[in-house]
Design a protein around this motif. Structure first.
Motif, PDB file in Angstrom:
ATOM      1  N   ASP A   1       1.024  -1.082  -0.118  1.00  0.00           N
ATOM      2  CA  ASP A   1       0.024   0.093   0.175  1.00  0.00           C
ATOM      3  C   ASP A   1       1.072   1.017  -0.168  1.00  0.00           C
ATOM      4  N   ALA A   2       0.891   1.969  -1.157  1.00  0.00           N
ATOM      5  CA  ALA A   2       1.351   2.974  -1.198  1.00  0.00           C
ATOM      6  C   ALA A   2       0.786   3.931  -0.520  1.00  0.00           C
ATOM      7  N   ARG A   3       0.486   4.312   0.125  1.00  0.00           N
ATOM      8  CA  ARG A   3       0.369   5.296   1.538  1.00  0.00           C
ATOM      9  C   ARG A   3       0.669   5.094   2.546  1.00  0.00           C
ATOM     10  N   VAL A   4       1.536   3.848   2.823  1.00  0.00           N
ATOM     11  CA  VAL A   4       2.163   3.707   4.362  1.00  0.00           C
ATOM     12  C   VAL A   4       3.232   4.617   4.174  1.00  0.00           C
ATOM     13  N   TYR A   5       3.937   4.724   2.972  1.00  0.00           N
ATOM     14  CA  TYR A   5       5.214   5.601   2.670  1.00  0.00           C
ATOM     15  C   TYR A   5       5.137   6.807   2.386  1.00  0.00           C
ATOM     16  N   ALA A   6       4.067   6.828   1.995  1.00  0.00           N
ATOM     17  CA  ALA A   6       3.895   8.420   0.824  1.00  0.00           C
ATOM     18  C   ALA A   6       4.669   9.631   1.863  1.00  0.00           C
ATOM     19  N   ASP A   7       4.185  10.179   3.456  1.00  0.00           N
ATOM     20  CA  ASP A   7       4.250  10.587   3.189  1.00  0.00           C
ATOM     21  C   ASP A   7       5.327  11.322   4.563  1.00  0.00           C
ATOM     22  N   ARG A   8       5.318  10.029   5.229  1.00  0.00           N
ATOM     23  CA  ARG A   8       6.585  10.502   6.654  1.00  0.00           C
ATOM     24  C   ARG A   8       7.232   9.374   6.041  1.00  0.00           C
ATOM     25  N   TYR A   9       8.061   9.042   4.837  1.00  0.00           N
ATOM     26  CA  TYR A   9       8.980   8.420   4.546  1.00  0.00           C
ATOM     27  C   TYR A   9       9.205   8.854   3.045  1.00  0.00           C
TER      28      TYR A   9
ATOM     29  N   SER B   1       9.218   5.930  -1.597  1.00  0.00           N
ATOM     30  CA  SER B   1       7.603   6.109  -2.022  1.00  0.00           C
ATOM     31  C   SER B   1       7.875   5.514  -2.886  1.00  0.00           C
ATOM     32  N   GLN B   2       8.474   5.120  -3.541  1.00  0.00           N
ATOM     33  CA  GLN B   2       8.864   3.052  -4.154  1.00  0.00           C
ATOM     34  C   GLN B   2       8.517   1.571  -3.603  1.00  0.00           C
ATOM     35  N   ALA B   3       8.602   2.220  -2.086  1.00  0.00           N
ATOM     36  CA  ALA B   3       8.791   0.995  -1.270  1.00  0.00           C
ATOM     37  C   ALA B   3       7.657  -0.378  -1.756  1.00  0.00           C
ATOM     38  N   HIS B   4       6.515   0.140  -2.253  1.00  0.00           N
ATOM     39  CA  HIS B   4       5.198  -0.374  -1.992  1.00  0.00           C
ATOM     40  C   HIS B   4       6.035  -1.271  -3.299  1.00  0.00           C
ATOM     41  N   ARG B   5       6.209  -0.960  -3.892  1.00  0.00           N
ATOM     42  CA  ARG B   5       6.495  -1.711  -5.701  1.00  0.00           C
ATOM     43  C   ARG B   5       7.663  -3.303  -5.404  1.00  0.00           C
ATOM     44  N   LEU B   6       8.155  -3.318  -3.914  1.00  0.00           N
ATOM     45  CA  LEU B   6       9.220  -4.019  -3.761  1.00  0.00           C
ATOM     46  C   LEU B   6       8.109  -5.422  -4.022  1.00  0.00           C
ATOM     47  N   ARG B   7       7.390  -6.240  -2.844  1.00  0.00           N
ATOM     48  CA  ARG B   7       6.796  -6.640  -3.111  1.00  0.00           C
ATOM     49  C   ARG B   7       6.516  -7.871  -4.816  1.00  0.00           C
ATOM     50  N   GLU B   8       5.863  -6.842  -5.686  1.00  0.00           N
ATOM     51  CA  GLU B   8       6.349  -6.758  -6.936  1.00  0.00           C
ATOM     52  C   GLU B   8       6.799  -7.897  -7.523  1.00  0.00           C
ATOM     53  N   HIS B   9       8.058  -7.673  -6.403  1.00  0.00           N
ATOM     54  CA  HIS B   9       9.205  -7.897  -7.364  1.00  0.00           C
ATOM     55  C   HIS B   9      10.524  -8.359  -6.620  1.00  0.00           C
ATOM     56  N   ALA B  10       9.428  -9.667  -5.377  1.00  0.00           N
ATOM     57  CA  ALA B  10      10.424  -9.832  -4.236  1.00  0.00           C
ATOM     58  C   ALA B  10      11.752 -10.811  -4.907  1.00  0.00           C
TER      59      ALA B  10
END
Length: 208
Positions: free
Chosen positions: A159-167, A171-180
């Motif tokens: 979920d991109a919202r987990v990282y968008a503001d605080r980290y 900002s692209q961490a939510h995509r890591l699982r796609e390419h794990a």
């Protein structure tokens, strides 16, 4: 006489059932009582094949590690360590719940001791002092076990919202699982390559 409804027990059948249980529920999910229930027999039936759970786990470890390749040392110690580490990780990555069994060391498992002897002997023959050869084997094991036990990429939320503001740097961490799988494999190769480059430099100093 009529054939038994439950196939006769043998060691391969017991190991296969135990491995399925470990893969799905982890090591804590395996007990001789639970394994017997899974096989449709009483627990005492298992003890004529395996007297303890540790004996069963030792045989499982031997079976899984049988494919680990130490033949690369014939092409030099660098190729040997690289081939050994890759095949070692490959064997463990299929059954990560068993990593704690391998982390405890080769114990008295003949296959594990033969591979350790091959690795150590090849490193010493290549000019490494015995103490450093031992440390190289241990260091490679740390690298492999860490890579097999956990997926870095799957540790992030999708979920991109987990990282968008605080980290903002994630900002692209939510995509890591796609390419794990890709990221984990390439991360292992990066670490292994850096490890070997460092060893090559150290070996040059020993040989000088």
């Amino acid at each position: 006489m009529p054939r038994p409804r439950v196939p006769l027990l043998d060691r391969p059948r017991i190991r296969a059932a135990a491995l399925t249980m470990i893969d799905s529920a982890g090591l804590p999910g395996l007990s001789m009582r639970a394994l017997a229930a899974e096989l449709g027999v009483r627990a005492p039936s298992l003890y004529s094949h395996y007297q303890t759970k540790d004996e069963l786990l030792g045989d499982l470890a031997e079976e899984i590690m049988a494919g680990v390749d130490v033949s690369g040392f014939g092409s030099g110690w660098v190729d040997g360590v690289r081939t050994w580490a890759r095949s070692y990780r490959g064997a463990l990555a299929v059954h990560p719940n068993l990593v704690p069994v391998f982390a405890s060391g080769p114990a008295d498992r003949p296959g594990a001791l033969e591979r350790a002897d091959t690795v150590h002997g090849a490193l010493v023959a290549a000019g490494w002092p015995p103490r450093q050869a031992t440390m190289i084997g241990a260091s490679a094991k740390y690298l492999v076990l860490g890579a097999a036990m956990h997926s870095f990429s799957r540790g992030f939320e999708d979920d991109a919202r987990v990282y968008a503001d605080r980290y903002p740097h994630l900002s692209q961490a939510h995509r890591l699982r796609e390419h794990a799988d890709e990221i984990d494999a390439e991360s292992f190769e990066l670490a292994l390559d850096a490890f070997l480059r460092g060893l090559v430099a150290l070996h040059a100093g020993i040989s000088a």
